[in-house]
Scaffold this motif. Structure first.
Motif, PDB file in Angstrom:
ATOM      1  N   GLU A 177      -8.665 -11.978  -9.102  1.00 50.75           N
ATOM      2  CA  GLU A 177      -8.433 -11.094 -10.247  1.00 50.75           C
ATOM      3  C   GLU A 177      -7.136 -10.308 -10.095  1.00 50.75           C
ATOM      4  OE1 GLU A 177     -12.067  -8.906 -10.147  1.00 50.75           O
ATOM      5  OE2 GLU A 177     -13.091 -10.286 -11.524  1.00 50.75           O
ATOM      6  N   LEU A 178      -6.834  -9.855  -8.870  1.00 53.01           N
ATOM      7  CA  LEU A 178      -5.607  -9.090  -8.655  1.00 53.01           C
ATOM      8  C   LEU A 178      -4.366  -9.944  -8.911  1.00 53.01           C
ATOM      9  CD1 LEU A 178      -6.493  -7.074  -5.411  1.00 53.01           C
ATOM     10  CD2 LEU A 178      -6.248  -6.175  -7.728  1.00 53.01           C
ATOM     11  N   ARG A 179      -4.441 -11.218  -8.598  1.00 57.16           N
ATOM     12  CA  ARG A 179      -3.294 -12.107  -8.835  1.00 57.16           C
ATOM     13  C   ARG A 179      -3.011 -12.306 -10.314  1.00 57.16           C
ATOM     14  NH1 ARG A 179      -4.722 -16.576  -4.105  1.00 57.16           N
ATOM     15  NH2 ARG A 179      -3.504 -15.578  -2.440  1.00 57.16           N
ATOM     16  N   ALA A 180      -3.977 -11.948 -11.157  1.00 57.90           N
ATOM     17  CA  ALA A 180      -3.812 -12.157 -12.595  1.00 57.90           C
ATOM     18  C   ALA A 180      -3.320 -10.921 -13.338  1.00 57.90           C
ATOM     19  CB  ALA A 180      -5.146 -12.618 -13.194  1.00 57.90           C
ATOM     20  N   VAL A 181      -3.213  -9.756 -12.680  1.00 56.16           N
ATOM     21  CA  VAL A 181      -2.780  -8.555 -13.399  1.00 56.16           C
ATOM     22  C   VAL A 181      -1.314  -8.682 -13.784  1.00 56.16           C
ATOM     23  CG1 VAL A 181      -4.459  -7.107 -12.196  1.00 56.16           C
ATOM     24  CG2 VAL A 181      -2.139  -7.297 -11.299  1.00 56.16           C
ATOM     25  N   ASP A 182      -0.931  -8.006 -14.871  1.00 59.60           N
ATOM     26  CA  ASP A 182       0.428  -8.150 -15.395  1.00 59.60           C
ATOM     27  C   ASP A 182       1.281  -6.904 -15.161  1.00 59.60           C
ATOM     28  OD1 ASP A 182      -0.850  -6.451 -17.110  1.00 59.60           O
ATOM     29  OD2 ASP A 182      -0.246  -7.475 -18.960  1.00 59.60           O
ATOM     30  N   PHE A 183       1.006  -6.178 -14.061  1.00 62.33           N
ATOM     31  CA  PHE A 183       1.837  -5.036 -13.709  1.00 62.33           C
ATOM     32  C   PHE A 183       1.983  -5.000 -12.199  1.00 62.33           C
ATOM     33  CE2 PHE A 183      -2.555  -3.655 -14.055  1.00 62.33           C
ATOM     34  CZ  PHE A 183      -2.775  -2.958 -12.884  1.00 62.33           C
ATOM     35  N   GLN A 184       2.988  -4.267 -11.718  1.00 59.45           N
ATOM     36  CA  GLN A 184       3.221  -4.154 -10.287  1.00 59.45           C
ATOM     37  C   GLN A 184       2.244  -3.172  -9.668  1.00 59.45           C
ATOM     38  OE1 GLN A 184       5.491  -5.712  -8.017  1.00 59.45           O
ATOM     39  NE2 GLN A 184       3.998  -4.683  -6.702  1.00 59.45           N
ATOM     40  N   MET A 185       1.637  -3.567  -8.555  1.00 59.75           N
ATOM     41  CA  MET A 185       0.690  -2.690  -7.857  1.00 59.75           C
ATOM     42  C   MET A 185       1.400  -1.964  -6.720  1.00 59.75           C
ATOM     43  SD  MET A 185      -2.658  -5.195  -7.743  1.00 59.75           S
ATOM     44  CE  MET A 185      -1.707  -6.582  -7.112  1.00 59.75           C
ATOM     45  N   TYR A 186       0.914  -0.737  -6.432  1.00 55.57           N
ATOM     46  CA  TYR A 186       1.522   0.099  -5.398  1.00 55.57           C
ATOM     47  C   TYR A 186       0.463   0.582  -4.419  1.00 55.57           C
ATOM     48  CZ  TYR A 186       5.754   0.195  -8.227  1.00 55.57           C
ATOM     49  OH  TYR A 186       6.878  -0.167  -8.924  1.00 55.57           O
ATOM     50  N   GLU A 187       0.898   0.857  -3.206  1.00 56.10           N
ATOM     51  CA  GLU A 187       0.026   1.391  -2.175  1.00 56.10           C
ATOM     52  C   GLU A 187       0.875   2.224  -1.227  1.00 56.10           C
ATOM     53  OE1 GLU A 187      -2.395   2.836  -0.665  1.00 56.10           O
ATOM     54  OE2 GLU A 187      -3.666   1.216  -1.368  1.00 56.10           O
ATOM     55  N   ASP A 209      -5.326   5.712 -10.375  1.00 58.61           N
ATOM     56  CA  ASP A 209      -5.400   4.604 -11.313  1.00 58.61           C
ATOM     57  C   ASP A 209      -3.987   4.113 -11.606  1.00 58.61           C
ATOM     58  OD1 ASP A 209      -8.114   4.884 -11.466  1.00 58.61           O
ATOM     59  OD2 ASP A 209      -8.123   5.906 -13.403  1.00 58.61           O
ATOM     60  N   GLU A 210      -3.799   2.794 -11.621  1.00 58.38           N
ATOM     61  CA  GLU A 210      -2.499   2.206 -11.918  1.00 58.38           C
ATOM     62  C   GLU A 210      -2.667   1.216 -13.071  1.00 58.38           C
ATOM     63  OE1 GLU A 210      -0.787   0.425  -8.459  1.00 58.38           O
ATOM     64  OE2 GLU A 210      -1.174   2.154  -7.180  1.00 58.38           O
ATOM     65  N   TRP A 211      -1.748   1.270 -14.032  1.00 62.73           N
ATOM     66  CA  TRP A 211      -1.811   0.332 -15.147  1.00 62.73           C
ATOM     67  C   TRP A 211      -0.413   0.073 -15.687  1.00 62.73           C
ATOM     68  CZ3 TRP A 211      -3.825   5.361 -15.662  1.00 62.73           C
ATOM     69  CH2 TRP A 211      -3.126   6.208 -16.528  1.00 62.73           C
ATOM     70  N   LYS A 212      -0.301  -0.970 -16.499  1.00 63.32           N
ATOM     71  CA  LYS A 212       0.972  -1.339 -17.088  1.00 63.32           C
ATOM     72  C   LYS A 212       1.425  -0.272 -18.068  1.00 63.32           C
ATOM     73  CE  LYS A 212       3.275  -5.193 -19.443  1.00 63.32           C
ATOM     74  NZ  LYS A 212       3.078  -6.560 -19.996  1.00 63.32           N
ATOM     75  N   VAL A 270       2.314   2.968 -14.619  1.00 60.12           N
ATOM     76  CA  VAL A 270       1.920   4.378 -14.672  1.00 60.12           C
ATOM     77  C   VAL A 270       0.864   4.617 -13.596  1.00 60.12           C
ATOM     78  CG1 VAL A 270       0.828   6.186 -16.037  1.00 60.12           C
ATOM     79  CG2 VAL A 270       2.422   4.613 -17.118  1.00 60.12           C
ATOM     80  N   ILE A 271       1.027   5.697 -12.849  1.00 57.30           N
ATOM     81  CA  ILE A 271       0.099   6.041 -11.782  1.00 57.30           C
ATOM     82  C   ILE A 271      -0.495   7.413 -12.081  1.00 57.30           C
ATOM     83  CG2 ILE A 271      -0.107   6.544  -9.310  1.00 57.30           C
ATOM     84  CD1 ILE A 271       2.235   4.517  -8.950  1.00 57.30           C
ATOM     85  N   HIS A 272      -1.814   7.469 -12.107  1.00 56.80           N
ATOM     86  CA  HIS A 272      -2.545   8.694 -12.439  1.00 56.80           C
ATOM     87  C   HIS A 272      -3.316   9.136 -11.205  1.00 56.80           C
ATOM     88  CE1 HIS A 272      -5.779  10.812 -15.122  1.00 56.80           C
ATOM     89  NE2 HIS A 272      -4.916  11.663 -14.620  1.00 56.80           N
ATOM     90  N   MET A 273      -2.991  10.292 -10.656  1.00 59.74           N
ATOM     91  CA  MET A 273      -3.626  10.809  -9.444  1.00 59.74           C
ATOM     92  C   MET A 273      -4.578  11.939  -9.811  1.00 59.74           C
ATOM     93  SD  MET A 273      -0.316  10.715  -6.886  1.00 59.74           S
ATOM     94  CE  MET A 273       0.868  11.332  -8.084  1.00 59.74           C
ATOM     95  N   GLN A 274      -5.852  11.795  -9.433  1.00 61.50           N
ATOM     96  CA  GLN A 274      -6.878  12.774  -9.778  1.00 61.50           C
ATOM     97  C   GLN A 274      -7.688  13.153  -8.541  1.00 61.50           C
ATOM     98  OE1 GLN A 274      -8.555   9.913 -12.786  1.00 61.50           O
ATOM     99  NE2 GLN A 274      -8.851  11.807 -13.920  1.00 61.50           N
ATOM    100  N   ARG A 275      -8.132  14.405  -8.504  1.00 60.22           N
ATOM    101  CA  ARG A 275      -9.071  14.782  -7.447  1.00 60.22           C
ATOM    102  C   ARG A 275     -10.361  14.001  -7.652  1.00 60.22           C
ATOM    103  NH1 ARG A 275      -9.763  19.032 -10.965  1.00 60.22           N
ATOM    104  NH2 ARG A 275      -8.368  20.501  -9.950  1.00 60.22           N
TER     105      ARG A 275
END
Length: 342
Positions: free
Chosen positions: A44-54, A86-89, A149-154
């Motif tokens: 499933e991760l190979r099919a996402v259409d945005f760049q992932m970060y870690e 959360d990360e999304w396109k 877009v990266i959303h950081m939440q407690r």
């Protein structure tokens, strides 16, 4: 179904390699030891259409705990044992409008400029309450990196500091699907290590009641904290053994709270919650001199340095202060090593 793994926390004020960290240049083919869930996630991760970060580093008390996709498979969800990312396109992400859009274009939330990081990333924060004039909420922060877009939440009791947030933004690096899966494997192993040594991290006194309350019996007791395993708490579960009140069960938590109970500080129900309760009142004092605070649904008291909270209502369960006082006074200290880990 969201695919995530157990949470893990790092040591306070540390900055260094995480036990679960792995290089972004992981091999193209996963090792054969991957289980069915990891294999499914990898596909499933190979099919996402945005760049992932870690980020492979430990920041303060936050350590990588696992990643997975949301139900719609359009958002990568990362857990840091206290921060959820959360990360999304990026689609029409325009904080200058006063709104920060989410992965679903039909939703957007109020936000405003928060800070610029040392690496020149712009951070935006949602105002508390979502209204103009409220201060920035450090538990609700957005940053755009490239096309993501990266959303950081407690996600626990602790709110990250601005230094934590800017460091997160500046250390997030591109990762491939294989690396995310390998990071998850390491996170699971680290979480298991924390569960195996949970009693060693209790930083308060643990107590167990020696008397029954109404028709309830203590049937479960264990140490845990999925949101912050480096700071576990004691969870107690009481079940009803005979009809005599309105509830079938109630739960209790024991943990450290550095601020004494008062009418203006009821704390939280347990360390996995972060919404403070400010509406309790001093209801009575036990014969041992323990001040008991209640609201409609909860009961709490201090045995310093321990806070004890019950999801238990004097009103609903029709218990008298004399009955509750006897029960509370029966709490005696029990070494955490004698209590199982959850």
């Amino acid at each position: 179904m969201v695919i995530v793994v157990c949470s893990a926390y790092g040591s306070p004020h540390a900055a260094g390699p995480s036990p679960s960290a792995a290089s972004a240049s992981a091999p193209a083919s996963p090792p054969p030891s991957l289980g069915p869930d990891d294999q499914e996630l990898l596909t499933e991760l190979r099919a996402v259409d945005f760049q992932m970060y870690e980020t492979p580093i430990r920041i303060g008390a936050y350590v990588f705990a696992g990643a997975g996709l949301n139900y719609d498979r359009n958002t990568l969800e990362l857990q840091y044992g206290g921060i959820a990312i959360d990360e999304w396109k990026a689609l029409s992400f325009d904080p200058s409008s006063g709104k920060c859009s989410t992965a679903d274009p039909q939703y957007s939330w109020n936000c405003k400029f928060l800070a610029r990081s040392p690496q020149d990333h712009t951070l935006y924060a949602g105002p508390r309450g979502g209204l103009n004039g409220y201060p920035a909420d450090l538990g609700d922060v957005y940053v755009e990196i490239g096309s993501t877009v990266i959303h950081m939440q407690r996600s626990g009791l602790h709110t990250p500091s601005l230094a934590d947030l800017t460091m997160f933004a500046d250390t997030l690096a591109k990762v491939a699907a294989d690396a995310v899966v390998q990071l998850n494997v390491g996170a699971r192993a680290y979480a298991q290590e924390l569960r195996d040594t949970v009693a060693s991290r209790i930083d308060f006194k643990t107590y167990l009641p020696q008397k029954l309350l109404q028709n309830f019996t203590l049937d479960k007791k264990f140490l845990l904290n999925p949101a912050d395993p480096l700071h576990p708490y004691l969870y107690l579960h009481f079940s009803r053994v005979a009809v005599g009140n309105e509830a079938f069960e109630f739960t209790a938590s024991e943990f450290r709270d550095g601020t004494a109970l008062s009418a203006s500080h009821c704390g939280v129900l347990d360390p996995e919650s972060y919404t403070p309760d400010t509406s309790c009142k001093l209801t009575f004092t036990t014969s041992r001199g323990i001040a008991v605070y209640t609201d409609y649904a909860t009961t709490c008291f201090d045995l310093p340095p321990t806070r004890v909270t019950f999801l238990y209502s004097m009103h609903i369960d029709k218990v008298t202060s004399a009955e509750l006082s006897t029960f509370i006074d029966s709490f005696v200290e029990v070494p955490p090593a004698q209590i199982p880990g959850g």
